[in-house]
Write a protein that holds these residues in place. Structure first.
Motif, PDB file in Angstrom:
ATOM      1  N   THR A   1     -30.686  23.255 -54.398  1.00  0.00           N
ATOM      2  CA  THR A   1     -31.815  24.173 -54.304  1.00  0.00           C
ATOM      3  C   THR A   1     -31.411  25.625 -54.581  1.00  0.00           C
ATOM      4  OG1 THR A   1     -32.880  22.748 -52.666  1.00  0.00           O
ATOM      5  CG2 THR A   1     -33.658  25.018 -52.796  1.00  0.00           C
ATOM      6  N   VAL A   2     -32.234  26.289 -55.392  1.00  0.00           N
ATOM      7  CA  VAL A   2     -32.043  27.713 -55.674  1.00  0.00           C
ATOM      8  C   VAL A   2     -33.014  28.551 -54.835  1.00  0.00           C
ATOM      9  CG1 VAL A   2     -32.137  29.495 -57.461  1.00  0.00           C
ATOM     10  CG2 VAL A   2     -31.249  27.224 -58.020  1.00  0.00           C
TER      11      VAL A   2
ATOM     12  N   GLY B   1     -28.706  11.589 -65.701  1.00  0.00           N
ATOM     13  CA  GLY B   1     -27.358  11.087 -65.907  1.00  0.00           C
ATOM     14  C   GLY B   1     -26.362  12.092 -66.439  1.00  0.00           C
ATOM     15  N   ASP B   2     -26.789  13.339 -66.669  1.00  0.00           N
ATOM     16  CA  ASP B   2     -25.872  14.362 -67.171  1.00  0.00           C
ATOM     17  C   ASP B   2     -25.099  14.950 -65.985  1.00  0.00           C
ATOM     18  OD1 ASP B   2     -24.496  16.354 -68.469  1.00  0.00           O
ATOM     19  OD2 ASP B   2     -26.266  17.420 -69.217  1.00  0.00           O
ATOM     20  N   THR B   3     -24.190  14.157 -65.452  1.00  0.00           N
ATOM     21  CA  THR B   3     -23.468  14.569 -64.242  1.00  0.00           C
ATOM     22  C   THR B   3     -22.501  15.720 -64.498  1.00  0.00           C
ATOM     23  OG1 THR B   3     -21.829  12.827 -64.668  1.00  0.00           O
ATOM     24  CG2 THR B   3     -23.649  12.286 -63.183  1.00  0.00           C
ATOM     25  N   ALA B   4     -21.978  15.821 -65.715  1.00  0.00           N
ATOM     26  CA  ALA B   4     -21.025  16.894 -66.024  1.00  0.00           C
ATOM     27  C   ALA B   4     -21.690  18.260 -65.880  1.00  0.00           C
ATOM     28  CB  ALA B   4     -20.462  16.717 -67.424  1.00  0.00           C
ATOM     29  N   THR B   5     -22.869  18.419 -66.507  1.00  0.00           N
ATOM     30  CA  THR B   5     -23.591  19.691 -66.410  1.00  0.00           C
ATOM     31  C   THR B   5     -24.082  19.918 -64.987  1.00  0.00           C
ATOM     32  OG1 THR B   5     -24.324  19.451 -68.711  1.00  0.00           O
ATOM     33  CG2 THR B   5     -25.493  21.059 -67.365  1.00  0.00           C
ATOM     34  N   LEU B   6     -24.544  18.856 -64.339  1.00  0.00           N
ATOM     35  CA  LEU B   6     -25.040  18.969 -62.973  1.00  0.00           C
ATOM     36  C   LEU B   6     -23.934  19.438 -62.019  1.00  0.00           C
ATOM     37  CD1 LEU B   6     -27.649  18.494 -61.346  1.00  0.00           C
ATOM     38  CD2 LEU B   6     -26.796  16.207 -60.818  1.00  0.00           C
ATOM     39  N   ASP B   7     -22.740  18.895 -62.178  1.00  0.00           N
ATOM     40  CA  ASP B   7     -21.615  19.297 -61.325  1.00  0.00           C
ATOM     41  C   ASP B   7     -21.260  20.769 -61.544  1.00  0.00           C
ATOM     42  OD1 ASP B   7     -21.476  16.774 -60.275  1.00  0.00           O
ATOM     43  OD2 ASP B   7     -19.765  16.121 -61.478  1.00  0.00           O
ATOM     44  N   GLN B   8     -21.307  21.212 -62.806  1.00  0.00           N
ATOM     45  CA  GLN B   8     -21.039  22.619 -63.100  1.00  0.00           C
ATOM     46  C   GLN B   8     -22.074  23.520 -62.434  1.00  0.00           C
ATOM     47  OE1 GLN B   8     -20.602  22.346 -67.591  1.00  0.00           O
ATOM     48  NE2 GLN B   8     -19.039  23.868 -67.150  1.00  0.00           N
ATOM     49  N   LEU B   9     -23.344  23.127 -62.548  1.00  0.00           N
ATOM     50  CA  LEU B   9     -24.421  23.914 -61.958  1.00  0.00           C
ATOM     51  C   LEU B   9     -24.264  24.019 -60.440  1.00  0.00           C
ATOM     52  CD1 LEU B   9     -27.474  22.577 -63.992  1.00  0.00           C
ATOM     53  CD2 LEU B   9     -26.586  24.912 -64.056  1.00  0.00           C
ATOM     54  N   ASN B  10     -24.013  22.887 -59.794  1.00  0.00           N
ATOM     55  CA  ASN B  10     -23.889  22.895 -58.338  1.00  0.00           C
ATOM     56  C   ASN B  10     -22.694  23.715 -57.867  1.00  0.00           C
ATOM     57  OD1 ASN B  10     -26.198  21.374 -57.908  1.00  0.00           O
ATOM     58  ND2 ASN B  10     -25.115  19.424 -57.924  1.00  0.00           N
ATOM     59  N   ALA B  11     -21.603  23.665 -58.635  1.00  0.00           N
ATOM     60  CA  ALA B  11     -20.431  24.477 -58.295  1.00  0.00           C
ATOM     61  C   ALA B  11     -20.766  25.964 -58.402  1.00  0.00           C
ATOM     62  CB  ALA B  11     -19.257  24.123 -59.209  1.00  0.00           C
ATOM     63  N   GLY B  12     -21.500  26.332 -59.464  1.00  0.00           N
ATOM     64  CA  GLY B  12     -21.897  27.724 -59.653  1.00  0.00           C
ATOM     65  C   GLY B  12     -22.878  28.190 -58.595  1.00  0.00           C
ATOM     66  N   ILE B  13     -23.857  27.336 -58.251  1.00  0.00           N
ATOM     67  CA  ILE B  13     -24.838  27.678 -57.218  1.00  0.00           C
ATOM     68  C   ILE B  13     -24.141  27.924 -55.885  1.00  0.00           C
ATOM     69  CG2 ILE B  13     -26.766  26.787 -55.833  1.00  0.00           C
ATOM     70  CD1 ILE B  13     -27.642  25.237 -58.381  1.00  0.00           C
ATOM     71  N   LYS B  14     -23.186  27.065 -55.553  1.00  0.00           N
ATOM     72  CA  LYS B  14     -22.446  27.223 -54.302  1.00  0.00           C
ATOM     73  C   LYS B  14     -21.738  28.577 -54.247  1.00  0.00           C
ATOM     74  CE  LYS B  14     -18.968  24.979 -51.384  1.00  0.00           C
ATOM     75  NZ  LYS B  14     -18.040  23.812 -51.252  1.00  0.00           N
ATOM     76  N   LYS B  15     -21.166  28.976 -55.376  1.00  0.00           N
ATOM     77  CA  LYS B  15     -20.436  30.247 -55.426  1.00  0.00           C
ATOM     78  C   LYS B  15     -21.377  31.433 -55.260  1.00  0.00           C
ATOM     79  CE  LYS B  15     -16.489  28.786 -58.258  1.00  0.00           C
ATOM     80  NZ  LYS B  15     -15.778  28.965 -59.560  1.00  0.00           N
TER      81      LYS B  15
END
Length: 255
Positions: free
Chosen positions: A113-114, A224-238
């Motif tokens: 969530t943003v 199913g685009d887990t690669a982009t999703l993982d990048q997004l979630n890592a960035g959101i967390k930061k």
């Protein structure tokens, strides 16, 4: 010995270039194409001065990319075309006022969530009625933006004379002001922001109304685009941890 190794490396790299083989270089930063709408102030909107899409969600996806190691190319896309553009790979990410819903989750994947909010209700300023819920408008003609979760909720109620759909919140406001529809539903922060910065004496945002479609704003990727999703979630967390996201929210006055 060091000079010899340095000279050898230089000669080797030159030889590769002459042979048509590029010398080693760091991997280029990836750029993702992001779909955003032009009518969702303050989340996403067209800045006519720069002819570019601006807003809270543009700042948020840009900051997320910076934190996660990718660049973004924001493209104007109509709301109803966002998911089709994503699934056909015209864009890589959606960053717009698109609430997370079970129906959408069957087609696309949502990031963490943003921002969270619910719907707002607008009626004519001379309408003194009390509207604490959708049920208070039973039998009336109401409107909402096409493709939004609000349209689904209104139709599911089955209590309205007619549920009309519009391309933008501005179109809804126009028809409410002209008396073509009794009331309009839309993203509460968008309606509040627009009425605050562009007051319309013919309209009022119903203060007592309690939203029924509370949801989360997230970035959206292909199923199913887990690669982009993982990048997004890592960035959101930061950007949540270091306070960047809160600074963006304060900038756009939607706290």
């Amino acid at each position: 010995m060091f000079q010899f190794v340095k000279r050898f490396a230089s000669v080797f790299a030159t030889g590769l270039l002459l042979a048509g083989v590029p010398a080693w270089s760091p991997a280029a930063t990836p750029t993702y194409t992001v779909g955003s709408t032009a009518t969702g102030v303050p989340f996403t909107f067209l800045d006519v001065k720069t002819n570019s899409i601006q807003g809270l969600l543009v700042d948020a996806i840009t900051a997320t990319g910076k934190a996660a190691g990718f660049d973004v190319d924001v493209q104007q896309t109509t709301f109803s075309s966002l998911i089709p553009s994503l699934t056909t790979k015209k864009i890589d990410i959606i960053s717009a006022a698109m609430l997370k819903t079970p129906a959408r989750q069957q087609v696309v994947d949502f990031s963490d969530t943003v921002y969270s909010y619910g719907e707002g209700l607008i009626v004519r300023a001379d309408d003194t009625g009390k509207y604490p819920s959708m049920d208070a408008l039973k039998g009336e003609v109401v409107g909402a933006q096409v493709g939004t979760a609000f349209v689904d909720a209104l139709n599911k109620k089955g209590i309205f004379k007619e549920v009309r759909t519009y391309d933008s919140v501005a179109d809804i406001m126009r028809d409410v002001a002209l008396g073509r529809i009794k009331a309009g539903f839309g993203d509460h922060p968008i309606i509040a922001y627009q009425l605050q910065h562009n007051p319309n004496p013919q309209l009022r945002l119903v203060a007592e109304y309690q939203p029924e479609v509370k949801g989360q704003l997230c970035f959206v990727v292909r199923k199913g685009d887990t690669a982009t999703l993982d990048q997004l979630n890592a960035g959101i967390k930061k950007i949540k941890t270091d306070g960047t996201l809160m600074q963006i929210i304060k900038k756009w006055q939607v706290e």
